[in-house]
Every structure is written in C-alpha cells, then in structure tokens.
Enzyme design. Structure first.
Site, short mmCIF file in Angstrom:
data_model
loop_
_atom_site.label_atom_id
_atom_site.label_comp_id
_atom_site.label_asym_id
_atom_site.label_seq_id
_atom_site.Cartn_x
_atom_site.Cartn_y
_atom_site.Cartn_z
N GLY A 430 90.26 71.82 32.23
CA GLY A 430 90.49 70.67 31.37
C GLY A 430 89.50 70.66 30.22
O GLY A 430 88.70 71.58 30.06
N TYR A 432 86.98 68.78 29.72
CA TYR A 432 85.58 68.60 30.10
C TYR A 432 85.25 69.03 31.51
O TYR A 432 84.25 68.64 32.06
CB TYR A 432 85.15 67.16 29.84
CG TYR A 432 85.01 66.94 28.37
CD1 TYR A 432 83.86 67.33 27.71
CD2 TYR A 432 86.08 66.45 27.64
CE1 TYR A 432 83.75 67.19 26.34
CE2 TYR A 432 85.98 66.31 26.28
CZ TYR A 432 84.81 66.67 25.63
OH TYR A 432 84.71 66.53 24.28
N GLY A 433 86.09 69.83 32.08
CA GLY A 433 85.75 70.32 33.39
C GLY A 433 86.65 71.47 33.80
O GLY A 433 87.80 71.56 33.37
N VAL A 434 86.08 72.37 34.55
CA VAL A 434 86.88 73.45 35.11
C VAL A 434 87.18 73.07 36.55
O VAL A 434 86.31 72.57 37.26
CB VAL A 434 86.10 74.78 35.09
CG1 VAL A 434 87.00 75.94 35.45
CG2 VAL A 434 85.46 74.99 33.74
N VAL A 435 88.41 73.31 36.94
CA VAL A 435 88.78 72.93 38.31
C VAL A 435 89.10 74.19 39.11
O VAL A 435 89.88 75.04 38.66
CB VAL A 435 90.00 71.97 38.30
CG1 VAL A 435 90.30 71.50 39.72
CG2 VAL A 435 89.74 70.77 37.40
N LYS A 450 85.82 70.28 40.85
CA LYS A 450 85.82 70.10 39.40
C LYS A 450 84.39 70.21 38.91
O LYS A 450 83.52 69.40 39.25
CB LYS A 450 86.41 68.75 39.02
CG LYS A 450 86.46 68.52 37.51
CD LYS A 450 87.26 67.28 37.16
CE LYS A 450 87.19 66.98 35.68
NZ LYS A 450 87.98 65.80 35.30
N ASP A 545 94.12 56.93 30.42
CA ASP A 545 94.63 58.26 30.07
C ASP A 545 95.71 58.67 31.06
O ASP A 545 95.72 59.80 31.55
CB ASP A 545 93.50 59.28 30.04
CG ASP A 545 93.90 60.52 29.25
OD1 ASP A 545 94.93 60.47 28.53
OD2 ASP A 545 93.20 61.55 29.34
N1 LIG Z 1 92.15 67.57 43.00
C1 LIG Z 1 92.83 68.46 42.31
N2 LIG Z 1 93.61 69.35 42.93
C2 LIG Z 1 94.30 70.26 42.24
N3 LIG Z 1 94.30 70.35 40.90
C3 LIG Z 1 93.54 69.49 40.22
C4 LIG Z 1 92.77 68.50 40.88
N4 LIG Z 1 92.13 67.78 39.95
C5 LIG Z 1 92.48 68.28 38.76
N5 LIG Z 1 93.33 69.31 38.92
C6 LIG Z 1 93.95 70.13 37.87
O1 LIG Z 1 93.03 70.26 36.83
C7 LIG Z 1 93.58 69.69 35.65
C8 LIG Z 1 92.46 69.13 34.86
O2 LIG Z 1 91.84 68.13 35.62
P1 LIG Z 1 91.27 66.87 34.92
O3 LIG Z 1 92.37 66.23 34.16
O4 LIG Z 1 90.58 66.05 35.93
O5 LIG Z 1 90.22 67.56 33.95
P2 LIG Z 1 89.86 67.17 32.50
O6 LIG Z 1 88.83 68.08 32.01
O7 LIG Z 1 89.53 65.75 32.49
O8 LIG Z 1 91.25 67.44 31.79
P3 LIG Z 1 91.84 66.90 30.42
O9 LIG Z 1 91.65 67.99 29.46
O10 LIG Z 1 93.28 66.64 30.74
O11 LIG Z 1 91.13 65.67 30.05
C9 LIG Z 1 94.64 68.70 36.11
O12 LIG Z 1 95.64 68.50 35.14
C10 LIG Z 1 95.17 69.42 37.32
O13 LIG Z 1 96.11 70.39 36.91
#
Ligand SMILES: Nc1ncnc2c1ncn2[C@@H]1O[C@H](COP(=O)(O)OP(=O)(O)OP(=O)(O)O)[C@@H](O)[C@H]1O
Length: 766
Positions: A430, A432-435, A450, A545
């Site tokens: 994402g 702000y984070g890699v999952v 994450k 969001d």
């Molecule tokens: N608990 C989880 N289990 C599986 N996949 C997850 C989980 N949490 C997040 N993801 C995957 O990771 C993606 C990114 O997570 P998240 O939206 O929390 O990160 P972000 O950095 O905030 O992303 P964004 O760029 O959308 O703001 C999600 O759209 C989903 O595909």
C-alpha cells in the site's frame, strides 16, 4: 435447500447482530455511567470557580434551547436515541437525531425536483420510526424521562469542524480552537474493553521515557508505541524503541546501515534523537498545555511525526482530557464481536505485569489511546475542559485512579520480534505499508504482517500508522480486521502489525470475477460492512477511506474493514484537509464541494458507492479529478440544489458552474429487471442505494438505519457467509498491479511514485 440456507443464515446473522447490539448496549450503559460519574464529579467540584458555574449555566441554557428547538421541530418528539442504542427497534434513530438538529429539513420533505432522489426527503418512514425509536429508547433510558442526555446527542452528531481560519478576530490558533471547541463535545471514549490497552490494560505498554532515562533526559513528554503485547516481556524483548529514539543513530544498533546512512545523508540524525527532539527545546520546544500547533494536515498519510511528538502531545492532553478518555480499565462488556480469549489473555498478562514500576503518573493511563488525536489536536482536551463540564473532572489535580498503578517501560519492550514469523510472500504494497503473508513459527498460524514504512521518515514514526495501530488494537468486531499484536523488525527499525490473514480484498476480487456478486451475496457483504461501520460510528470513529480495496474478504465469506490510516475520532476539531480524505471515487459530494463540516455521512456515501460497485463490478463514479468526479455524480444523480440539499449553494465548491442535470438516472444503471446484463436491483434495494447516495449529508441514511432496511429482509435473502463463493488467494503482483494501474487518486499515484525504489532494506521482511 436454498431457503434452508437462508434461514440458517438469518438465524446466525441476526444472532450475530443481536449480540452486537447487546454489546453496543452494554457500551451505552458504560457511557452513561461514565457520564453520570463525570456529572457527579462536576457537582463535587462545583466550588472550583465561578467560571465553571457560568459555563455550566451557559451550557444548560444552550441545551435547554437545543431541546426546545428539537421538540418544536419534531412536533414534540423528544428523541432519546443514543448512539449505542442500536439495532432492533427498527428505528431511524440516528436520522431522527440529525433531523432534529435541523428542523428545516423535515419541512422540506415534500419538495421534489427533477434530479432529486426519492429518498432524500427524510422520508415518512423515518419519521415514523422516530417515534418507535422514541418509545423503545425512552423505556431503556427511563431515568432520563425520555430525554436523551444532551451531551450524548450533541456528541453523536457534532460535526467535525476543520476550518479554523475564518476567525479574524482571534489571531492565535489557540484562541480559535477554544472558540470552536465550545461547540464540540468532549472527545468520546473508545469502546469499553476494546480500547487500546494502556499500561495497565494489556496489549500496549506506554513508555514513560523520561522516567526511564532519568531526569537528565530533556524529553519533556513522551510515550510509547505499541509494546508488550503480551507474549513476551522483559528480557526476551528487543531493546526498547525508546532507547533507540533516545540516542543518536547508531548503525550497529539499527542494524540497517542503509537506513542509517540515509538518515545521515539527509542530516536527519537529530530527529532520531529524542534528546534533541523538537519537543525538547528551541523551536521544537515542548508545547505548553493549551498551545495549538497549527500543523496543516497533508495528503493521506504524508504526515509524519516522531513518536515522541505524538506521545508528548498525548501526555499534555491527558492532563485535562475527559475522564472517559483516560479510563481504560473497565469491566463489563466485550466488543460487539466478542473479544477473543487470546486478547483477554493478552490483556490480563500485561495487566498483571503492570503493577510494578509505577511511575506515580496516573496521567500515563491515557496516553496510548489518544494517539489518534496526534498533533493537530494537541490541546483539545485542555480546551475542552474550558468548555465542557464533562471535561472538568479530569483536570490536573483531580486524578481519579482507575486501575492498578502503571509502570514505565520501554516502548517496544515486550514486543516479539518479526523473526518469530516466517515470511511466506508479499501480499500487497500500500501507500504507507507493505503487507506480507507470514506464518507464526510458534503457533503455525498464518497471518498478515503490515510493515510500517519508515524509509522516508524524517520526523520519526508515521502518525497515521500510530493512529491505525491504536484504533485497530482497540477495536474488536467481526467486521474489522483484527490486529493481534505489534512486532518489531530484527533491526529494531521497523514495526509490523500482526493481523489476521484475509485472502482477498474486494477490489482485487471483483477484478478477477467473471460475474458480479449476486444480490443475495451483496446483501451478505453489505450487512457485514454496515455492522462494521455502525460499530465504528457508534464508537466515534470515522473511517474516512472506505473503498473496495480496503474491504478484505476471507474464504469463510467474512468481510472485514482494514486500513485505518485515515480514521479519526470524530467530535474532535480537525485540521482543514477535507478534500484529501477518502479516495476520489468514494468521496462524498460535501467533501468534493469543500464543506467545512463533515461527519459519519461521508462514510455512508462511500458505502453507497461500494454497494453499487458490488452489484455491477464497476466503480460507480470513477472520476479522474475532483471536478470530473462531481460531474460524474451530477450526471447520474442530477445536479443538487438548495431545495434538496439546504446549504448546498453556500458550499465553497459551488462557485464553480456545474451543468444542471435535471434527472436522476441511477435507476437506469440498476433497473428492476434487465435484458442487457445491467445489474438488477429491487425497488427496496434501490431505495437503500438512493438513501446511501443522498446528497444532503444530514438526510443520508445512517449505518444503523441501513441495517434495518427492508432490502435485507426481502427475497432473495442475504446469503449465508458459509455459502459465499470462495476464490483462490490473490498473489502479491495481482493486488499490486491493480493498485498501480487503477488507482484513481492522483495524489495516491504521486505517493506511490515517491515510494518506488524505496522498499526493501535489511531483514527478513525487507
Ligand atoms: N490482514 C490482511 N490480510 C490480507 N491482506 C491484507 C491485509 N491487510 C491488508 N491487506 C492487503 O494489503 C493492501 C494494503 O493494505 P492497507 O490498505 O492496509 O495498506 P495501505 O498502505 O494503507 O494501503 P493504501 O495505499 O490503500 O492506503 C490491502 O488492499 C489488501 O489487499
């Protein structure tokens, strides 16, 4: 067979809902109890000063006036609705409340113009249900003689005021905020038993770095990041982040020389040094209580700050925040979704270990929970005490110990190391984070990790991540992704949230589906989604969001909301950054038009967009710019006007000349029957969609009312989760590619580009 399934579903589902409702009620009971206690303390402290008396009198007058207005506007109806008083009454209590604040709206119910949605009038149905709500709620809150506590009522619907720049007479931001805050309620409590564990409540240990480091430490106020989540403590844990922060960058210590070099290169070493943190002195001097830092909120998650910043802020808050804010240690209800025994264990373990090292600061108790307030609301609590009697009680000098003494611990001491997880694959990256998908080596459980991106951190720990961790650790609900614990990277330079693993997000899922979800499947998903959103709103949190990529789904048919980086407690004054919240396609028109106040309705609009997308497999309004987004909305729903949306013409964005689209064409997109492949939607389904996509946020349906909507009771009934289709898990590249290629928000795109190439780094998890 199908009927049987549905019957089964309904049993299960509605049992779930019932339990959720019960939990909410318990929370309400708590809130009321706290409120009463606060009031009691008010009385005890009545002699504190005349100013309090005057303030109380003023408030009482305002409340009386408020109540009278509401009664007048509602033909004598006195809503006793309370936010937590949910579910089964079939009432539109929340709507009722909203309407009761704006009597004009109901008067306009009969005015209809081309382009007006049939449901926008506020609906007779809603009015009818008001009386039901009244009846049921009056009986529940009998002591109140059918009248809801004005505080509760005000709090629930106090919109967030974010524009503080219009008060020319007050040249200090502090003054401006004080003025604004007078209209706002005290910050709401986090859910009972679901709050971020404080020092004494498990889960997260809040550091008292100053204490740890002795009096010579110039750090004025700091507090911890999530630590000590229960599985390990003390010697097993890595060195605390506090120590990390407290000393200059040390490559060996950070392990990750790349990071260290980067920081050195960028001359940001001092920001990692708490003793020279901006809170310590000079321009970064500690902020006095009552001082406002006018940090302008920047686009989503771009705002970062040192952990010490936010924590220091919180300590300052804490001295004067409302009692509710500080009180973690509550007995009683569990979360709506039921807290796992594991979570309870976690809490009890930490609790039991928290009795030593008591610093004597009962003030500490509140720190972690309040992280989401961060810098922009530095002295919200202080100001509230000047304006709200409920806040008076927690003023300095009147501590009310509510739990066992707390100890000071290093911030991450007690957190497990990420090395205790085996990395399986990267799920997504994402903004702000890699999952990652990973396996707990000890238990074998597959989880999602994450990682909080720190690569570009110049000021420290990302506030948005703190906020997200705070909320997700606090909230436990079947429709909200569960964060089990926080672990630290092997080099102590990274933090990971350990979440339950979900196989899909709805965005990626729909892109790979040949057919859209059926109506009964959409109902199943929407019910879960609404339950989650209701839970958030009941607990004073706006998600801000909601979109299909932030909705996770597992192969048990469960939907869970994730990504709380933008979530915020409402009822608090916020900074002006409205148009940068909520991804463009799901952004409510009031945000697009620059409304200065917003509240839970922004999430409800997003749900309307999501419902339509689930039905059609395509985003409903896929604008490229804000203007384009509005244009798309207006083309479909008709251009709004003052009649259907009182106040519309005064919104800042309305200066732009929009083409006046006369008609609402939404039904064409979702006809009752179709031979062309358009998604079909029954009349009642369409009614719900209309109510979610109502222009006037005051009239937009609430989560509670939506849950009680007829659509969920008519055939085809909601599909049981057990019978929801399953899909192969998505791989990292699927989700990533989709994000890069389809992300509609130019800001998001920009942020993605900024982050490109910045990933990786030492350690098992990059
Ligand atoms: N608990 C989880 N289990 C599986 N996949 C997850 C989980 N949490 C997040 N993801 C995957 O990771 C993606 C990114 O997570 P998240 O939206 O929390 O990160 P972000 O950095 O905030 O992303 P964004 O760029 O959308 O703001 C999600 O759209 C989903 O595909």
């Amino acid at each position: 067979m199908a009927a049987g399934r549905h019957g089964g579903y309904r049993d299960n589902e509605f049992r779930d809902r019932e339990s959720s409702v019960n939990a909410s009620r318990r929370e309400l009971a708590y809130s009321k109890e706290e409120y009463e206690r606060a009031r009691g303390r008010d009385n005890r402290n009545a002699g504190r000063g005349r100013i309090h008396d005057v303030r109380d009198r003023d408030r009482a007058r305002v409340r009386q006036k408020d109540i009278k207005e509401r009664e007048a506007a509602n033909g004598g109806y006195r809503s006793s609705s309370s936010r937590s008083d949910s579910g089964t009454s079939g009432g539109n209590g929340s709507d009722a409340n909203r309407r009761s604040r704006q009597p004009v709206i109901s008067v306009r119910a009969v005015d209809k113009e081309p382009g007006e949605l049939s449901s926008e009038s506020g609906s007779e149905e809603a009015i009818e249900s008001e009386s039901q709500v009244k009846d049921s709620k009056v009986s529940r809150t009998g002591a109140e003689s059918g009248m809801q506590s004005p505080v509760e009522k005000k709090r629930k619907f106090s919109p967030i005021v974010w524009d503080r720049d219009d008060d020319g007479s007050l040249n200090s931001s502090k003054k401006r905020t004080l003025v604004r805050v007078t209209t706002l309620p005290p910050p709401p409590p986090l859910p009972k038993n679901k709050q971020v564990p404080s020092n004494n409540d498990g889960g997260v240990q809040v550091s008292s770095i100053r204490d740890e480091q002795g009096p010579q430490s110039p750090l004025p106020d700091s507090e911890g990041v999530p630590a000590d989540l229960g599985d390990k403590t003390g010697s097993e844990s890595p060195a605390g982040l506090s120590s990390m922060l407290a000393s200059p960058i040390d490559k060996d210590r950070w392990g990750n020389s790349q990071d260290a070099e980067q920081l050195e290169d960028e001359d940001y070493v001092p920001t990692r040094n708490i003793s020279s943190s901006r809170w310590a002195s000079g321009d970064g001097s500690p902020v006095d209580e009552g001082e406002i830092i006018e940090d302008e909120e920047v686009p989503k998650r771009a705002k970062r700050g040192s952990l010490a910043d936010s924590l220091g802020t919180k300590r300052r808050h804490r001295k004067s925040v409302t009692p509710e804010l500080g009180e973690f240690k509550r007995d009683g209800s569990r979360g709506a979704g039921g807290r796992s025994s594991e979570s309870d264990d976690r809490v009890s373990r930490v609790r039991s270990s928290s009795d030593d090292h008591y610093s004597g600061h009962d003030s500490d108790r509140n720190e972690y929970m309040d992280l989401d307030e961060d810098r922009e609301n530095k002295v919200m609590g202080a100001n509230l005490t000047d304006t709200e009697s409920e806040g008076d009680d927690d003023s300095p000098g009147t501590p009310e110990p509510i739990g066992p003494p707390q100890r000071s611990v290093n911030m991450l001491q007690g957190c497990r190391s990420v090395d205790e997880f085996e990395r399986l694959n990267k799920i997504d990256e994402g903004t702000y984070g890699v999952v990652y998908r990973a396996r707990d080596k000890k238990t074998g459980e597959v989880v999602a990790l994450k990682k909080v991106k720190m690569e570009k951190e110049r000021e420290g720990f990302p506030l948005t991540s703190l906020r997200e961790i705070n909320i997700l650790l606090s909230f436990h609900h079947p429709s909200i992704v569960d964060v089990k614990e926080v672990v630290v990277g092997s080099n102590l330079d990274s933090i990971f949230m350990v979440m339950e693993y979900m196989e899909h997000d709805l965005k990626g899922l729909m892109e790979n589906m040949k057919q859209p979800f059926s109506q009964s499947e959409v109902k199943c998903l929407m019910l879960q989604l609404l339950e989650g959103v209701k839970y958030l709103h009941d607990n004073w949190v706006l998600h801000r969001d909601l979109k299909t990529s932030n909705l996770l789904m597992n192969n048990r048919g469960e939907l869970k909301i994730c990504d709380f980086g933008l979530a915020r407690q409402y009822g608090s004054p916020l900074k002006p950054y409205t148009h940068l919240v909520v991804t463009l396609w799901y952004r409510a028109p009031e945000l697009l038009l620059g409304a200065k106040q917003y509240s839970t309705a922004i999430d409800m609009w997003s749900l309307g967009c999501i419902m339509a997308e689930l039905l059609s497999k395509e985003p409903l309004f896929n604008g490229k710019t804000e203007f384009d987004q509005l244009d798309k909305i207006f083309r479909t729903l008709g251009t709004p006007n003052e009649t259907i949306w009182p106040g519309f013409s005064k919104l800042p964005g309305v200066k732009v000349n929009f083409v006046k689209h006369q008609y609402n064409l939404l039904r064409k997109k979702f006809p009752p029957t179709s031979f062309t492949g358009s998604p079909v939607l029954s009349d009642s389904g369409f009614d719900l969609l209309n109510k979610l996509l109502t222009y006037d946020p005051e009239k937009r349906i609430t989560a509670e009312a939506a849950l009680n909507h007829e659509w969920f009771r008519e055939v085809p009934l909601p599909k049981s989760k057990d019978f929801m289709p399953t899909f192969p898990a998505q791989h990292a590249q699927d989700r990533r590619m989709r994000r890069v290629m389809k992300s509609p928000d130019p800001l998001e795109e920009q942020r993605k580009k900024e982050l490109q190439g910045d990933l990786g780094g030492g350690g098992l998890f990059g």
